[in-house]
Structure formats: structure tokens, C-alpha cells
Design a protein around this motif. Structure first.
Motif, short mmCIF file in Angstrom:
data_model
loop_
_atom_site.label_atom_id
_atom_site.label_comp_id
_atom_site.label_asym_id
_atom_site.label_seq_id
_atom_site.Cartn_x
_atom_site.Cartn_y
_atom_site.Cartn_z
N PHE A 1 0.83 -1.20 0.00
CA PHE A 1 0.00 0.00 0.00
C PHE A 1 0.87 1.26 0.00
CE2 PHE A 1 -2.12 3.36 2.45
CZ PHE A 1 -3.24 3.57 1.65
N SER A 2 1.94 1.25 0.76
CA SER A 2 2.83 2.41 0.83
C SER A 2 3.45 2.70 -0.53
CB SER A 2 3.93 2.17 1.87
OG SER A 2 3.38 2.02 3.16
N GLU A 3 3.81 1.66 -1.28
CA GLU A 3 4.36 1.86 -2.63
C GLU A 3 3.31 2.46 -3.55
OE1 GLU A 3 5.78 -1.93 -3.86
OE2 GLU A 3 7.40 -2.02 -2.38
N ASP A 4 2.09 1.96 -3.47
CA ASP A 4 1.02 2.50 -4.31
C ASP A 4 0.69 3.94 -3.93
OD1 ASP A 4 0.87 0.08 -5.61
OD2 ASP A 4 -0.81 -0.67 -4.42
N LEU A 5 0.75 4.23 -2.63
CA LEU A 5 0.48 5.58 -2.18
C LEU A 5 1.56 6.55 -2.66
CD1 LEU A 5 -1.61 7.10 -0.46
CD2 LEU A 5 -0.13 6.74 1.52
N ALA A 6 2.81 6.09 -2.67
CA ALA A 6 3.91 6.93 -3.17
C ALA A 6 3.73 7.22 -4.66
CB ALA A 6 5.25 6.23 -2.91
N TYR A 7 3.27 6.22 -5.42
CA TYR A 7 2.99 6.41 -6.84
C TYR A 7 1.92 7.48 -7.04
CZ TYR A 7 1.15 5.28 -11.51
OH TYR A 7 0.70 5.35 -12.80
N LEU A 8 0.86 7.40 -6.22
CA LEU A 8 -0.21 8.38 -6.31
C LEU A 8 0.28 9.76 -5.90
CD1 LEU A 8 -3.25 8.78 -6.81
CD2 LEU A 8 -3.65 8.22 -4.41
N GLN A 9 1.11 9.81 -4.90
CA GLN A 9 1.67 11.09 -4.43
C GLN A 9 2.48 11.76 -5.54
OE1 GLN A 9 4.39 10.64 -1.16
NE2 GLN A 9 4.05 12.71 -0.40
N ARG A 10 3.31 10.97 -6.26
CA ARG A 10 4.10 11.54 -7.36
C ARG A 10 3.21 12.04 -8.48
NH1 ARG A 10 7.31 6.99 -6.18
NH2 ARG A 10 6.35 5.84 -7.91
N ALA A 11 2.13 11.28 -8.78
CA ALA A 11 1.24 11.69 -9.86
C ALA A 11 0.56 13.02 -9.53
CB ALA A 11 0.19 10.61 -10.09
N ARG B 1 1.78 15.34 -7.44
CA ARG B 1 2.82 16.38 -7.41
C ARG B 1 3.15 16.87 -8.82
NH1 ARG B 1 6.56 13.96 -4.52
NH2 ARG B 1 6.11 15.13 -2.60
N TRP B 2 3.27 15.96 -9.78
CA TRP B 2 3.68 16.33 -11.13
C TRP B 2 2.50 16.56 -12.08
CZ3 TRP B 2 8.35 18.01 -11.17
CH2 TRP B 2 9.29 17.47 -10.28
N GLY B 3 1.29 16.61 -11.52
CA GLY B 3 0.14 16.93 -12.35
C GLY B 3 -0.16 15.89 -13.40
N GLU B 4 0.11 14.63 -13.12
CA GLU B 4 -0.09 13.56 -14.10
C GLU B 4 -1.53 13.04 -14.03
OE1 GLU B 4 4.47 11.84 -14.18
OE2 GLU B 4 3.08 11.08 -12.66
N GLY B 5 -2.44 13.83 -14.64
CA GLY B 5 -3.85 13.52 -14.60
C GLY B 5 -4.20 12.19 -15.24
N ASP B 6 -3.45 11.80 -16.28
CA ASP B 6 -3.75 10.54 -16.95
C ASP B 6 -3.55 9.36 -16.00
OD1 ASP B 6 -1.03 11.11 -16.87
OD2 ASP B 6 -0.59 9.92 -18.67
N LYS B 7 -2.53 9.40 -15.17
CA LYS B 7 -2.29 8.33 -14.21
C LYS B 7 -3.39 8.29 -13.15
CE LYS B 7 2.74 8.07 -14.72
NZ LYS B 7 4.06 8.17 -14.04
N LEU B 8 -3.82 9.47 -12.69
CA LEU B 8 -4.90 9.51 -11.71
C LEU B 8 -6.19 8.97 -12.30
CD1 LEU B 8 -4.29 13.07 -10.17
CD2 LEU B 8 -3.64 10.86 -9.20
N HIS B 9 -6.50 9.39 -13.53
CA HIS B 9 -7.73 8.93 -14.18
C HIS B 9 -7.71 7.42 -14.38
CE1 HIS B 9 -10.56 8.21 -17.53
NE2 HIS B 9 -11.26 9.17 -16.93
N GLU B 10 -6.56 6.89 -14.80
CA GLU B 10 -6.45 5.43 -15.02
C GLU B 10 -6.66 4.67 -13.72
OE1 GLU B 10 -4.85 1.52 -14.97
OE2 GLU B 10 -3.89 3.22 -13.94
N LEU B 11 -6.06 5.16 -12.63
CA LEU B 11 -6.20 4.50 -11.34
C LEU B 11 -7.64 4.55 -10.85
CD1 LEU B 11 -5.05 3.18 -8.77
CD2 LEU B 11 -4.62 5.49 -7.91
N PHE B 12 -8.26 5.72 -10.93
CA PHE B 12 -9.61 5.87 -10.42
C PHE B 12 -10.61 5.06 -11.25
CE2 PHE B 12 -8.23 10.35 -8.92
CZ PHE B 12 -7.52 9.77 -7.88
#
Length: 313
Positions: A264-274, A276-287
Motif C-alpha cells: 500500500f505504501s508503494e502504491d500511495l507513493a505512486y499516487l503522491q508523485r502523480a 505532485r507532477w500533475g499527471e492527470g492521466d495516471k490519476l484517471h487510469e487508477l480511479f
């Protein structure tokens, strides 16, 4: 006040004496459900606190209430440990001398490897030890919080040891089915890993989020409480669960919980980076992916289709 239902004429209960060691939410719900379904001629409990014994008796959900667990277990052909798992070693040692050959000893704990470790060595020859876990509950505790419908449409996982008597397993399975559960069997280690992600980690996160909220400065904390949306209220609900029970669960299932917490911590770090860097495509794919999983969970609950059964190793 709950009132015992009379046993139907000609109906012979499958158990003579059901002993519930502990009479909190789960134990009292089992007492009510077993009474309603006519599953035992006599239902007894044990608990240390006199006030709790008096409450269980006044509710009419048990026939007798004892302080000494051995008095409750004596003569019982089904004994269920319904206390926090950290108490199981001492309790099983205390009741072992009075357990009759042929009796079934089980439990309702949320971890299973620790139960096998702590209870197994105390089980006398001829007694059928079959650990179990009903996946049901609320944030409330005490005998007055139970209700007979708690197990309706819920899973109950049994983790019988390899040499378990099939007839005893079948009797326990039938008991849980009669109170409304769908029953599956699993290996204890597999159970603990599954529950670490589906139950234990969510509770850990909930406790952490509520703890974070309480550490905010006074003004912000009061507004968090005042304007709590549904998500935060849901977190505070499960964070209100019995602290002793959950302390024992995390300690007794530490390896599986730490493994899932690491993932979970690794996945949370991935989300945190997305973020921070405004990577909306990664957020949309995850959600999008997680929304589909959520819908699948709801559909599975509606259908209650049993998953493939993993036999005990």
C-alpha cells in the motif's frame, strides 16, 4: 428484552449445550441466532464482568452465565471462543480439562495462524478443533449490541487442520449455515493474507486518518468534525471498533499486515508523485480501474457466489 423462542415440537437441536466464551457483539449475536434457529438445547456463556453476565441473563439470550470459562465449557458439545484473540491461549488452557471427547472447539477470531499456534497445543485428544471466522460485525460491543441477523448473507471461513474429522467439520458448517452464513474453507496462512488486505489494513488506515485529524490545530480539527463528509464518517465508524480486539489482531497477524502495508505504501507513493507532477492521466487510469473493482465487489455481495474453495494445507 429478548425472549427465548420455544423449540418446535419434534425438533431435536443439533447441539445439547452451546458454550460461548465471551458474550460481546459476536457472542451475543450467536446466542440470539442459535436460539432463534433452535440450534442448542442449552446456551451458556462466560465472561469476567458481573455486570455483563447480568445483562446477558436479563436479555434472555443465555440460560446460564458463568465467571469461570471452565464452568461454561463443561458438558458442552460446541464451544466457541468469542473474546479477543490475545486471550485464547489462557482460555483454551483453562477449559481443556473439561472438554468432552467429541466436542467441537472453534472460535470467531479475525486471524487464524495465531489461533492454531495458541489453542492447538491445549486441545485434548478426541476434541475436534476447527478454527473459524465469521466476516461480520459492527463498531459496537457488549451483549446488548448483538442481533440475530448479524450473520445473514455473510461469509464464514473455516480453517480445519488437515486431520480434522469430516463429520465434525460438517456439523460446524451446518451451524454457521443455519445462522445465515455462507461457509468456505481455507488454509490459515491464506486466510490471514486475505483478511490483511480486506479488513486489517483498512482498519489500520482508518485509525491513522482519525489520529491525523486529532493532531490538527484546534480550529481546523473542529471544522473537520463539523463538516465531515460521508467518507470521513465511514472511517470514523470503523475506527470506533474495540481497541483491544484490534490491538491483538495487528500483533497476531503482523507479517501479513506489514506485507500489505508495504504494498500500500508503494502504491500511495505512486499516487503522491502523480499528484505532485500533475499527471492527470495516471490519476484517471487508477480511479477508473478502482471504480470497476468497487462495482465488482458490490455485485459479488449481491450474488454471494462462493469463490473457489482452497483446501486446508
Amino acid at each position: 428484552m429478548d425472549h427465548p423462542l420455544p423449540i418446535r415440537p419434534g425438533h431435536r437441536p443439533p447441539f445439547r449445550r452451546l458454550a460461548l466464551i465471551g458474550i460481546g457483539l459476536i457472542g451475543s449475536s450467536l446466542a440470539r441466532a442459535a436460539r432463534a434457529q433452535g440450534l442448542a438445547e442449552e446456551i451458556v456463556c462466560s465472561t469476567r464482568r458481573e455486570a455483563t453476565r447480568d445483562t446477558a441473563l436479563s436479555l434472555g439470550i443465555v440460560d446460564h452465565a458463568y465467571e469461570n470459562p471452565a464452568e461454561a465449557a463443561a458438558g458442552a458439545d460446541l464451544v466457541l471462543l468469542c473474546t479477543p484473540v490475545g486471550t485464547y491461549a489462557d482460555l483454551s488452557a483453562a477449559i481443556a480439562p473439561v472438554l468432552a471427547p467429541g466436542a467441537i472447539l472453534s472460535d470467531v477470531g479475525s486471524v487464524k495462524q495465531a489461533v492454531v499456534r495458541d489453542v492447538g497445543p491445549n486441545v485434548p485428544d478426541g476434541v475436534h478443533f476447527i478454527p473459524g471466522h465469521p466476516i461480520a460485525g459492527t463498531e459496537h460491543s457488549g451483549p446488548e449490541s448483538g442481533f440475530a441477523e448479524l450473520f445473514q448473507g455473510r461469509w464464514c471461513i473455516l480453517t480445519p487442520p488437515p486431520a480434522a474429522d469430516p463429520a465434525a467439520v460438517a456439523r460446524l458448517r451446518a451451524f454457521w449455515e443455519k445462522v445465515g452464513s455462507q461457509v468456505v474453507e481455507m488454509d490459515p496462512a491464506h486466510h490471514d493474507k486475505v483478511l490483511a488486505i480486506t479488513s486489517h489494513l483498512p482498519h489500520l488506515i482508518a485509525y491513522t486518518i482519525v489520529g491525523t485529524a486529532t493532531d490538527l490545530e484546534e480550529t481546523l480539527r473542529s471544522e473537520v468534525i463539523k463538516y465531515s463528509a460521508g467518507g470521513f464518517r465511514d472511517f470514523t465508524r470503523i475506527a470506533a471498533s474495540d481497541p483491544v480486539m484490534w490491538r491483538d489482531i495487528f500483533l497476531d497477524n503482523r507479517e501479513a499486515v506489514l506485507e500489505m502495508l508495504g504494498r500500500f505504501s508503494e502504491d500511495l507513493a505512486y499516487l503522491q508523485r502523480a499528484i505532485r507532477w500533475g499527471e492527470g492521466d495516471k490519476l484517471h487510469e487508477l480511479f477508473t480501474r478502482t471504480r470497476a473493482i468497487r462495482r465488482g465487489i458490490i455485485e459479488a455481495e449481491r450474488g454471494m457466489t462462493p469463490p473457489p474453495v482452497q483446501a486446508a494445507a
